[in-house]
Design a protein around this motif. Structure first.
Motif, mmCIF file in Angstrom:
data_model
loop_
_atom_site.group_PDB
_atom_site.id
_atom_site.type_symbol
_atom_site.label_atom_id
_atom_site.label_comp_id
_atom_site.label_asym_id
_atom_site.label_seq_id
_atom_site.Cartn_x
_atom_site.Cartn_y
_atom_site.Cartn_z
ATOM 1 N N VAL A 49 0.832 -1.205 0.000
ATOM 2 C CA VAL A 49 0.000 0.000 0.000
ATOM 3 C C VAL A 49 0.867 1.255 0.000
ATOM 4 O O VAL A 49 0.612 2.215 -0.745
ATOM 5 N N VAL A 53 0.916 4.152 -2.909
ATOM 6 C CA VAL A 53 0.663 5.562 -2.594
ATOM 7 C C VAL A 53 1.848 6.426 -3.029
ATOM 8 O O VAL A 53 1.675 7.524 -3.577
ATOM 9 N N ALA A 57 1.909 9.481 -5.663
ATOM 10 C CA ALA A 57 2.429 10.798 -5.283
ATOM 11 C C ALA A 57 3.436 11.339 -6.278
ATOM 12 O O ALA A 57 3.592 12.557 -6.410
#
Length: 478
Positions: A49, A53, A57
Motif C-alpha cells: 500500500v 501511494v 504521489a
C-alpha cells in the motif's frame, strides 16, 4: 509460516537473568511485541500500500501501477521455490537418524553449564553457514539433548537463545544467504535488479576475505557473550523449572505392513538415486569447480536433498520428514510473490518526471552518504527495516534496486553492498519472534524466554557489525 504470538505476561523481578538491566528491558520489549505485533503478512500488505501511494504521489498513472503489480507478481516463482527447498532440505537433514545420533554425541561434549551454552552457540552458527533451517532444528534438538543430562545443570533459556544465534548472527553470511544466492543465479535474478548490477558471483560476496573475517569475528563475539551471560548457580532455570518436557520423542521405526510397501522401506531405491546424483556431482565439480557448482542455488538444494534421502535410508522416512517440513515454508510461498510485485512497482513505474521510486531513494542515499560511510548508512537502515520485514530474501528484493543503484552511483563495491545487507539483516532477528517459531516449537518455550539473552547479544553486535562494515569495506568493484 505463522507469526501469530500468544500474549506474554509482564516480566517480574527474577524473570530475566539477574532480574534487572538490559535483559529485563528486553523482556518488557518482547512482551509488548508479542502482544501488539500482527502477522508478518500484514507488513507485506502495508508495504504494498505504501509503495502504491508513493507511486501515485510521483504522478504515476493508476493503470500503470496496476499493470506493474500484476506483471511483477509471478516473476520470482523460481526463487520462491528455491527458498522453500532451502527450509525443507535443512529440516530433512536435521531430523534424519544419523543426524539424531550425531546430536547425542555433540550433547555429551560440554562439561560445564556455561560451556554447554557456548557449545550450542558454536554448533548452531557453524550449521547456519551451511543452511539456516538446519541450524534451527539441529540447535533445538541439541539443547533438548543437553537438558536431559543429569551430570550438569544448564539454563534452558540461555541454551535456547544460543541455539538461535545461527539466525541472529551468521546465517546471511553463509551458503544459504538469500541475497547472495539470488545475485549469483542469473535464472532467478529479476530484470529490475540485473539491469543495475548484473550477476554477482559468490566470490564477490560471501567468499570475499573481508566477509569471512567479519563472520569469524561476529561468531567469536557471540560465543563469548553466550558464555558469560549464561546464569549460574541459583539463577539457572532448567527445562524442568520452565515446565518443558525434554524426554526423547517416540521414535519407533515405521514398519512395512503390506507387500506393496517393500520398496518404501528398502534402501535400494534411495541408493540408486543417490548414486546417480553422485555422478552428476562428479561431472559438475570436475567441469566447473566446487565454488561455481555450489553457487548455483539449484545445485545447492539438489545436494542437500540427496544427502537427506541418503541419511534417512528409505523413502517412507524421507517423505515423512518432508511432510513435516512443508508447513514451515508457508510464509515464503505466500509472501515472496508480493515482494516481487513491490520490487516491480519500485523500479518499473515512472512518475510524472520519468523517474522511478527506486531512483528517488538511491538519490537520497547518495545525498547523505559517500563511499566511506555508505556501508554504515545502508547497514543501519537495513537492520531497522528488517524488524518490520522479517524475510532476508523478500526484503532484499525490495531493497536491492536502490541499494545497488546507490553503490553504483558511489562507485562502491557491489558485492560488499550485498554483504552489508547480509550482516545487517541478521541483527533484527535477535529480537524479532518471527524466525524463532520453529525453534520455540522444538524447545516448548515462548519468545519472551529467549529474547532477554538475545537482546544482550544485540547490544554488543550492532556497534561491532557497523564498525566491521566500515573498516573492512573493500575498494570499488574491480
Amino acid at each position: 509460516m505463522s507469526s501469530t504470538y500468544a500474549s506474554a505476561p509482564a516480566p517480574v523481578e527474577g524473570d530475566a537473568p539477574g532480574g534487572r538491566g538490559l535483559a529485563r528491558l528486553a523482556y518488557r520489549f518482547t512482551a509488548i511485541s508479542e502482544k501488539w505485533f500482527p502477522d508478518a503478512f500484514v507488513f507485506v500488505a502495508l508495504a504494498l500500500v505504501v509503495v502504491v501511494v508513493a507511486n501515485l504521489a510521483t504522478g504515476a498513472q493508476p493503470l500503470e501501477i496496476a499493470d506493474a503489480f500484476g506483471k511483477g507478481f509471478w516473476t520470482l516463482i523460481p526463487f520462491t521455490m528455491q527458498m522453500a527447498l532451502v527450509a525443507i532440505t535443512g529440516y530433512v537433514v536435521a531430523t534424519s537418524g544419523p543426524c539424531t545420533r550425531l546430536i547425542a554425541r555433540l550433547a555429551s561434549v560440554p562439561t560445564s553449564s556455561r560451556g554447554a551454552v557456548a557449545w550450542v552457540a558454536f554448533i548452531t552458527m557453524s550449521a547456519s553457514y551451511l543452511n539456516w533451517a538446519l541450524s534451527l532444528v539441529l540447535g533445538g534438538l541439541l539443547v533438548r539433548a543437553i537438558a536431559r543430562r543429569t551430570d550438569i545443570k544448564v539454563d534452558y533459556r540461555a541454551a535456547g537463545a544460543a541455539a538461535y544465534l545461527g539466525l541472529g548472527a551468521t546465517w546471511a553470511l553463509g551458503l544459504s544467504s538469500s541475497a547472495a544466492m539470488l545475485q549469483a543465479n542469473p535464472a532467478s535474478l529479476p530484470k529490475s535488479i540485473s539491469d543495475i548490477s548484473g550477476v554477482i558471483p559468490l566470490s564477490q560476496t560471501i567468499f570475499l576475505w573481508q566477509s569471512i573475517v567479519m563472520l569469524l569475528i561476529i561468531a567469536a563475539m557471540a560465543i563469548t557473550i553466550a558464555y558469560f551471560s549464561a546464569p549460574q548457580g541459583a539463577q539457572i532455570k532448567t527445562a524442568e523449572d520452565m515446565g518443558c518436557d525434554v524426554t526423547e520423542a517416540n521414535t519407533k521405526e515405521q514398519k512395512q505392513t503390506r507387500p506393496g510397501e517393500w520398496l518404501e522401506f528398502n534402501f535400494i531405491l534411495p541408493a540408486l538415486v543417490v548414486l546417480l546424483a553422485a555422478g552428476y556431482a562428479y561431472v559438475e565439480f570436475s567441469t566447473n569447480g566446487v565454488l561455481a557448482t555450489i553457487s548455483n542455488l539449484n545445485n545447492y538444494n539438489f545436494f542437500f536433498l540427496m544427502i537427506g534421502l541418503l541419511l534417512h535410508g528409505n523413502i517412507r522416512s524421507f517423505l515423512t520428514a518432508v511432510t513435516k517440513a512443508v508447513p514451515t515454508t508457508a510464509g515464503v510461498i505466500i509472501q515472496f510473490p508480493f515482494y516481487a510485485a513491490i520490487a516491480a512497482l519500485l523500479t518499473q513505474v515512472p512518475g510524472s518526471d520519468g523517474v522511478t521510486i527506486s531512483h528517488h531513494i538511491s538519490h537520497l542515499f547518495v545525498s547523505i552518504a559517500n563511499t566511506s560511510i555508505f556501508p554504515v548508512v545502508i547497514g543501519v537502515y537495513s537492520s531497522i527495516l528488517g524488524f518490520l520485514v522479517p524475510s532476508g530474501g523478500g526484503k532484499w528484493i525490495i531493497e536491492a534496486p536502490y541499494v545497488l543503484q546507490t553503490a553504483a552511483d558511489l562507485n562502491a563495491h557491489m558485492g560488499w553492498a550485498i554483504e552489508v545487507y547480509n550482516a545487517a539483516e541478521a541483527l533484527p532477528n535477535l529480537i524479532n519472534p518471527f524466525w524463532m517459531l520453529p525453534l520455540l516449537g522444538v524447545l516448548g518455550l515462548r519468545a519472551k524466554d529467549l529474547v532477554g539473552f538475545c537482546f544482550t547479544q544485540l547490544i554488543f553486535a550492532f556497534p561491532l557489525v557497523m564498525f566491521l562494515l566500515w573498516v573492512l569495506a573493500p575498494a570499488a568493484n574491480p
